[in-house]
Design a protein around this motif. Structure first.
Motif, mmCIF file in Angstrom:
data_model
loop_
_atom_site.group_PDB
_atom_site.id
_atom_site.type_symbol
_atom_site.label_atom_id
_atom_site.label_comp_id
_atom_site.label_asym_id
_atom_site.label_seq_id
_atom_site.Cartn_x
_atom_site.Cartn_y
_atom_site.Cartn_z
ATOM 1 N N GLU A 4 0.819 -1.216 0.000
ATOM 2 C CA GLU A 4 0.000 0.000 0.000
ATOM 3 C C GLU A 4 0.850 1.263 0.000
ATOM 4 O OE1 GLU A 4 -0.299 -2.558 1.998
ATOM 5 O OE2 GLU A 4 -2.393 -3.053 2.446
ATOM 6 N N PRO A 6 -8.450 -3.861 -0.116
ATOM 7 C CA PRO A 6 -9.664 -4.476 0.429
ATOM 8 C C PRO A 6 -9.792 -4.141 1.909
ATOM 9 C CG PRO A 6 -7.940 -6.124 0.166
ATOM 10 C CD PRO A 6 -7.383 -4.839 -0.348
ATOM 11 N N MET A 7 -11.001 -3.797 2.305
ATOM 12 C CA MET A 7 -11.241 -3.517 3.699
ATOM 13 C C MET A 7 -12.148 -4.595 4.253
ATOM 14 S SD MET A 7 -9.458 -0.830 4.065
ATOM 15 C CE MET A 7 -9.902 -0.209 5.663
ATOM 16 N N ASP A 8 -11.919 -4.971 5.493
ATOM 17 C CA ASP A 8 -12.650 -6.079 6.077
ATOM 18 C C ASP A 8 -13.968 -5.591 6.663
ATOM 19 O OD1 ASP A 8 -13.253 -8.545 7.074
ATOM 20 O OD2 ASP A 8 -12.151 -8.229 8.932
ATOM 21 N N GLU A 52 -2.729 -4.376 4.981
ATOM 22 C CA GLU A 52 -4.092 -4.565 5.468
ATOM 23 C C GLU A 52 -4.279 -6.001 5.921
ATOM 24 O OE1 GLU A 52 -8.278 -5.533 5.328
ATOM 25 O OE2 GLU A 52 -6.770 -6.339 3.948
ATOM 26 N N ARG A 72 -4.721 -7.202 9.744
ATOM 27 C CA ARG A 72 -5.983 -7.825 10.124
ATOM 28 C C ARG A 72 -5.733 -9.139 10.863
ATOM 29 N NH1 ARG A 72 -9.655 -10.072 5.841
ATOM 30 N NH2 ARG A 72 -8.847 -8.317 4.686
#
Lengths: 576, 802
Positions: free
Chosen positions: A368, A382-384, B49, B53
């Motif tokens: 990123e 992508p976001m969770d 990310e 996570r």
């Protein structure tokens, strides 16, 4: 006040003879000024006798952060009111040395202004330098405004830290030399229609299909750079100050008309500190509206993809219409097991994604954080979370104008937890815990309590306990409840050797409250104190010479429920 | 309302993060692989990310502790691998660390080692900061639940692991090698090699970023615990040797420059090679080894402080001062040695007077000896003036010395107060060593006020006087100076030799500033006398003109006997018999004076006066200025027929002039060639009571006006005078001590001996330095005379008896 200080002492010397007050115009003026000031103080810090406010003051004294949090979130007390000793909560907390409480109060708009009686008193009373410095950080220019964190986030874009997200250089002339400003296209477009047109034209000079990335914009020579600097500060919500240079001021007037921001001119010209502050609040409000509108535009650019696996093929060019520099992607929950997962892509602006999480993401050496090559499409991250939640998060980040529907509040809270957005987290927990008794909770209460545990929001635990207590008969039959109790017991065991189980305690407490309230509500003749449990029971018996045995029934029900809790605990082989 | 029972339905928990079980091992496996990628520098392909996570999930599900430990283990394993892969080959060979091998090999080997270690360190730092980012959620969760068992942050843990597994790797001893290499490089630089600072700085930076514990206390930096002490030790050793080497090789000035250079080098080294934390310590080492321990030796070199002072090497002296100031704020060594030299120079000046190379050697002459010849008198005068010359030379030498030290003090020693005091002490010491000091200073002033100031501007005069005052300040026996000054002043005033009254007054006011009114009141009295006399004379003349005019003009100086020095006024001189014409004037004035000031006694001192007489030789008229006695003698010849003569005894009986004065005046009238108004039989240089005198008719002199002096009194005191002077000084002092004792006791009533002595010394310090013995004697004498008494029971305490 400073003016008075100069006038007052000589007065004392001159007035050896008792003065009626009317004879001396200076004195009259002084008195009226003091009265005005007092009025002012009273308006700002009204005396508050309400029980909630007293509880707030007490919590501030004790340093009970949770209670303070609870009171200012739920009870809507005025945190700038004063108790009967003229103490506002902030002063109490700073006097008693509760740093966290002071911080909490300041974050929620408690005022500590220098040059005012209450402000100086608060500073003077601060127990230690750490608190004093904290108070000073939140001096008036920042404190009274709940939008302040957001506004300062916007102005910190100018400082280009922690992330330099500028994407355009604006060049402007002033007295023969060229000045350059590193700015954000999205912000200029959002805040000024002049720039929106200008930048759009520059982006696609020959209509659709000719888009390119705009990197430089030259302002016409009629726009003076030094005046423009003030405009920039205004647009970014940084502090604007009047310039000493008349020429700059003339140019500024010109510019403020050109950019249709006459209020900038007003703000700069206002002399009075209070009025200026008001102008400032208005300016922040306007900026918020601008950003909210901009968010709508950004939302209009989102791209729906029916299959998440195809999302990778979507290209959002660097020359996109909203000047976005990154794309966030959220997946819908699948409609059926194993079915296609739809996704939504949002072209957004790194500069506005203000959190430790995003800073690490974009500054780091990970994928990123890599710089874009020329012509490379924006990165898709992508976001969770579901699109609905991501929209809430983004809306919060863009303008703070966000109404969180109860339906999404829990998910949104988890998202905020993951993205390290504490203020959003608070907002969500507020929404959940203000759900009325009659509202149908769209998710399991166990989820709420567990989320409270996971995200360390005590308010949710209490809310959950209350919710269960209010319908205990129902839940006692639910096999999930013992599980929850067992989990709660585990949590406590992990922490320390003690016999209480938090969730059971809470339920018992709210159960007591539930019946007490009922009785109070049901019997208008009953005027006994509700505060003392024992007394209540006694009077209960006196009063309960009841018509159809309702009271007795209620009492019996309460006892029954309590017994059943004990039974439940016994089954779990727990003592509490 | 009974219907308000429980309602609503129970929703089952959803599937989702809140309730889902998370399999630690499964998630960790994914995470571990990614973290491994970070270590292999493949981070750019990783998604932050996703990593975040996973870590978030684990922490949220209370696997934080396990995750923490696993990450620690992962980093440890990686570092162990790095130790073998990257660090093992780095371990410097004997060539680099040992004593063998050329400088170039050493330098290159060392640099390479440092560069590579730096690379390993930077990799690790970068990885740790990325891992910390990934685990960012951990402290958020810990904030609330783990406050009591505080875990060090991920980053701190990573740093600690680096310390243990790389730096302190028990197998490869990287830390030891690192110290050795850095110290070697520094050693090389100290010896003049050029080394590259960058790699050292990076490695030092690494040591500074590492701590002994994960709490990261500032005083437990690995740099401080592992490196600094060793650095200080080696440096101490180096500079100890350096000091010896420099002492042997260099002269003092070079030595100082080297030290200064070393100090600067070390300061720069702390800024650009090692840590600025070390600056104070290493400076202290250099200061101790190169200054404190050796400076005395350096200063005692031939080229040391002596030669610097003698040749006024301002730059060197200033450097010396700065260096010494670093180690001793009192600069005692410098003070002592500079003042020793100063005293030595001063004593040289003093002793050069004792053996003056200049002709003619002054011979003490006893002028009271009536058999002294005229030639001897001339000789005596010469001796006297040579004494003046000596005094001037002495004063000038001392002033030159003073100027020199002042310049050094000002330019090299930053006007240091302590040194100023020391210099003053040194001057005081040697100036008071010279017995004639007070006299010489007075003579110097006398000289400058007489002739020296002709043609000089006021400011020049002022300068000279200021200098004289400076020396005066150093005197302890100021009363002796006063005595001499009074003598010299009286001569200047009476003989009208003083060229400027302003200058005289200036001088007195300067003295007044220094020592107060008491000291100068008599001197001022002398001026007042002169002034009043002038007024009186002119008034007397005016009065005389109104009445019967006198045949001669009379000017009188009326002197108050207590103001003027007894010697100058000539207390023991006897009056003579004046010729009637003079006697008449004398009586007229006496009458006038007594009428004006009744109750006073007027004593006439003919030995002090002068007279202008008109005389014609061979038709040529002369106006001659002679002494009063000479005038009386010459007038005696008025009553003698031309060609006749008067014998010595005749003259004596006519004039009644004391023998001594008669002889002196006859010497100048009949012996000195150019002023021989009288002829003497027989012709000889001595005047004997048997001689006969007549007018020298053949006298001629080209000048119309001239002066015949009397053989002058010696300018420098002879032995007898000296004795007299010192006797009277001693007497004077005794009186002053007594006066002081009485003054003090009167005020205090009772006082211990010790304190009394202290106060007496304090009171008298402006006049002279009384010695303990004489104070004690005076006290005893006062006790004898019942001014004081010992307090009963304590012998050391006195009380005043009213």
């Amino acid at each position: 006040m400073s003016d008075d200080n100069e006038q007052y002492p000589p007065q004392q010397h001159e007035d050896d003879i008792p003065n009626t007050g009317t004879a001396n115009p200076l004195k009259t003026q002084l008195i009226s000024h003091l009265l005005e000031e007092r009025q002012d103080v009273q308006n700002r810090n009204p005396f508050d006798e309400s029980e909630q406010f007293q509880r707030l003051c007490e919590a501030c004294r004790r340093g009970d952060t949770e209670a303070v949090q609870f009171l200012i979130s739920f009870e809507k007390v005025n945190i700038n009111a004063v108790d009967r000793f003229d103490y506002p909560p902030l002063t109490l907390a700073s006097l008693c040395g509760h740093y966290d409480v002071v911080k909490l109060l300041l974050e929620n708009g408690a005022i500590c202004e220098r040059d005012t009686f209450q402000g100086e008193r608060c500073l003077y009373n601060a127990l230690n330098p750490r608190i004093r410095n904290l108070l000073l950080q939140y001096d008036y220019s920042k404190s009274s405004d709940p939008l302040q964190p957001w506004a300062s986030g916007l102005s910190s874009l100018l400082a280009r830290a922690p992330l330099d997200s500028t994407d355009v250089t604006i060049l402007a002339y002033s007295s023969g030399s060229l000045h350059s400003f590193r700015l954000h296209k999205f912000l200029l477009s959002a805040r000024s229609s002049w720039f929106r047109n200008k930048l759009n034209k520059a982006r696609s000079p020959e209509g659709p299909g000719s888009e390119k990335v705009v990197k430089n914009v030259r302002l016409p020579n009629s726009m003076d750079a030094r005046a423009f600097e003030i405009v920039v500060k205004y647009l970014y919500l940084a502090d604007v100050k009047e310039s000493n240079d008349d020429q700059v001021m003339v140019n500024l007037e010109h510019l403020s008309r050109k950019f249709e921001i006459e209020e900038l001119w007003d703000e700069v010209m206002v002399e009075d500190r209070k009025k200026r502050k008001q102008k400032r609040t208005e300016a922040v409000g306007k900026a918020q509206d601008d950003m909210a509108r901009w968010w709508e535009r950004v939302l209009g650019e989102r791209i729906q993809v029916p299959d998440v696996n195809k999302a990778k093929e979507v290209r959002v060019e660097q020359s996109n219409a909203v000047f976005a520099d990154v794309v966030l992607m959220a997946e819908e929950d699948p409609e059926e097991e194993g079915g296609n997962r739809a996704a939504v892509l949002y072209p957004v602006h790194k500069g506005l994604l203000r959190s430790e999480y995003f800073a690490a993401m974009f500054n780091g050496m990970f994928r990123e954080g890599q710089r874009l090559e020329e012509g490379e499409p924006l990165k898709i991250i992508p976001m969770d979370m579901t699109p609905a939640v991501l929209e809430l998060v983004l809306s919060f980040l863009y303008s703070e104008k966000v109404d969180i529907p109860l339906e999404h509040a829990l998910d949104c809270l988890m998202a905020a937890e993951e993205l390290l957005l504490d203020r959003l987290k608070q907002k969500c927990s507020h929404v959940i815990s203000s759900a009325g008794n009659n509202d149908d909770l769209p998710y399991s209460i166990y989820d709420v309590i567990r989320t409270g545990w996971l995200t360390r929001v005590r308010r949710l635990e209490e809310f959950g306990a209350k919710y269960i207590a209010d319908r205990l008969e129902l839940y006692l039959n639910d096999p999930e409840l013992p599980e929850l109790v067992a989990e709660s017991a585990d949590r406590i065991k992990a922490r320390q050797e003690t016999d209480t189980i938090e969730v059971v305690d809470d339920i018992r407490y709210y159960l007591g409250l539930r019946f007490k309230q009922r009785i109070g509500e049901e019997d208008p003749l009953f005027e006994g104190s509700l505060e003392d449990e024992e007394e209540e029971e006694e009077e209960d018996k006196d009063a309960v010479d009841d018509k159809d045995g309702w009271f007795e029934k209620q009492e019996k029900l309460q006892g029954e429920l309590l017994d059943r809790i004990d039974e439940l605990l016994e089954n779990l082989k727990l003592d509490a | 309302m009974a219907s308000r029972g429980p309602r609503g339905k129970i929703r089952p928990p959803r599937r989702g993060l809140v309730t889902d079980q998370v399999d630690f091992d499964e998630v960790w496996a994914v995470l571990a692989q990614s973290l491994g990628e970070i270590h292999h520098k493949n981070a750019s392909a990783l998604s932050f990310e996703a990593l975040y996570r996973n870590a978030y999930k684990l922490v949220l599900k209370k696997y934080g502790d396990r995750l923490y430990n696993q990450v620690g283990q992962l980093v440890t394993e990686h570092l162990q691998y790095v130790a073998v892969r990257d660090v093992k080959p780095l371990v410097p060979s004997a060539v680099v660390t040992g004593t063998v091998g050329s400088a170039i090999e050493k330098r290159n080997g060392g640099s390479k080692f440092l560069e590579q270690l730096k690379a390993v360190w930077e990799d690790h730092q970068l990885c740790m900061s990325m891992i910390t980012d990934v685990l960012m959620y951990m402290p958020h969760q810990n904030r609330v639940y783990c406050t009591d068992h505080k875990l060090p942050t991920t980053y701190a843990t990573g740093m600690g692991l680096f310390r243990e597994h790389i730096l302190r790797n028990s197998q490869y001893k990287i830390g030891t090698a690192l110290n050795k290499v850095i110290l070697d490089q520094i050693q090389m630089e100290r010896e003049g090699d050029i080394i590259s600072h960058g790699p050292i700085k990076s490695c030092v930076h690494m040591l500074e970023s590492l701590y002994e514990t994960e709490e990261e206390n500032d005083n437990e930096k690995v740099y401080l615990t592992s490196f600094e002490n060793e650095f200080i030790d080696t440096s101490t050793e180096f500079y100890r040797a350096e000091a010896q080497k420099l002492l042997q090789e260099c002269d003092a000035a070079t030595y100082l420059r080297r030290v200064d250079k070393r100090l600067r080098e070390e300061r720069d080294r702390c800024a650009d090679t090692i840590s600025s934390l070390t600056a104070p310590r290493i400076q202290a080492v250099v200061e101790k080894e190169l200054i404190t321990n050796t400076i005395k030796e350096v200063m005692s070199m031939d080229s040391g402080i002596r030669s610097m002072l003698d040749h006024e090497k301002i730059v060197d002296l200033s450097l010396l001062y700065r260096l010494i100031s670093r180690v001793d704020k009192h600069k005692n060594v410098l003070k002592d040695m500079a003042c020793d030299r100063l005293i030595e120079l001063g004593r040289n000046i003093n002793s050069s007077l004792k053996t003056p190379p200049a002709p003619p050697p002054p011979q003490p002459q006893d002028i009271s000896n009536p058999s002294t010849s005229g030639a001897a008198a001339v000789k005596e005068e010469k001796a006297a003036s040579s004494a003046t010359l000596m005094a001037i030379k002495w004063v000038n030498d001392v002033l030159a010395l003073k100027d020199k030290y002042d310049r050094i003090w000002e330019q090299a020693w930053e006007k240091d107060k302590g040194i100023e005091t020391a210099i003053t002490r040194a001057f005081t010491k040697f100036i008071n060593d010279l017995q004639e000091g007070p006299e010489y200073i007075s003579l110097f002033i006398d000289h400058n006020l007489q002739r020296g100031i002709k043609g000089r501007t006021e400011s020049e005069v002022d300068d000279v006087l200021d200098k004289a005052v400076i020396l005066f300040k150093y005197l302890t026996d100021k009363d002796l100076f006063e005595r001499h000054y009074k003598n010299h002043l009286s001569k200047r005033l009476l003989h009208n030799k003083s060229l400027s009254h302003d200058a005289e007054k200036q001088m007195i006011s300067k003295l007044k500033v220094e020592v107060g009114v008491a000291f100068t009141s008599k001197l001022e009295g002398m001026f007042k006398d002169m002034h009043l006399s002038e007024e009186m004379t002119s008034e007397f003349r005016r009065k005389q003109q109104e009445g019967e005019a006198l045949k001669i003009d009379l000017s009188v100086n009326v002197l108050t006997s207590t103001f003027w020095p007894a010697k100058a006024v000539g207390i023991d001189s006897k009056p003579c018999s004046y010729p009637p014409i003079v006697e008449e004037a004398r009586e007229a004035f006496t009458a006038y004076y007594l009428q004006r000031h009744s109750g006073r006694k007027l004593i006439w001192k003919p030995n002090m006066g002068t007279a202008d007489i008109k005389v014609a030789f061979k038709g040529r008229k002369h106006e001659i200025n002679v002494s009063t006695f000479a005038m009386v003698i010459l007038l005696a010849f008025n009553n003698v027929a031309p060609g006749e003569s008067l014998s010595f005894t005749d003259l004596k009986s006519i004039t009644m002039i004391p023998d001594e004065d008669l002889i002196r005046n006859l010497q100048s009238l009949a012996v000195a060639k150019s002023t021989r108004l009288l002829t003497k039989k027989p012709m000889s240089k001595d005047v004997k009571p048997t001689d006969v005198f007549s007018i020298n008719e053949s006298f001629s002199n080209p000048k119309i006006r001239f002066r015949i002096g009397v053989v002058a009194l010696n300018r420098v005191e002879n032995d007898k005078e000296k004795k007299e002077t010192s006797d009277s000084v001693a007497k004077d002092r005794d009186q002053q001590i007594e006066a002081a004792v009485v003054r003090i006791m009167k005020q205090r009533k009772t006082l211990s001996h010790q304190q009394l002595v202290i106060e007496v010394i304090e009171q008298l310090k402006h006049r002279f330095a009384p010695d303990m013995g004489s104070i004690k004697r005076r006290i005893d004498s006062l006790i004898d005379r019942e001014y004081l008494d010992r307090v009963e029971g304590s012998r050391e305490t006195y009380q005043y008896l009213a």
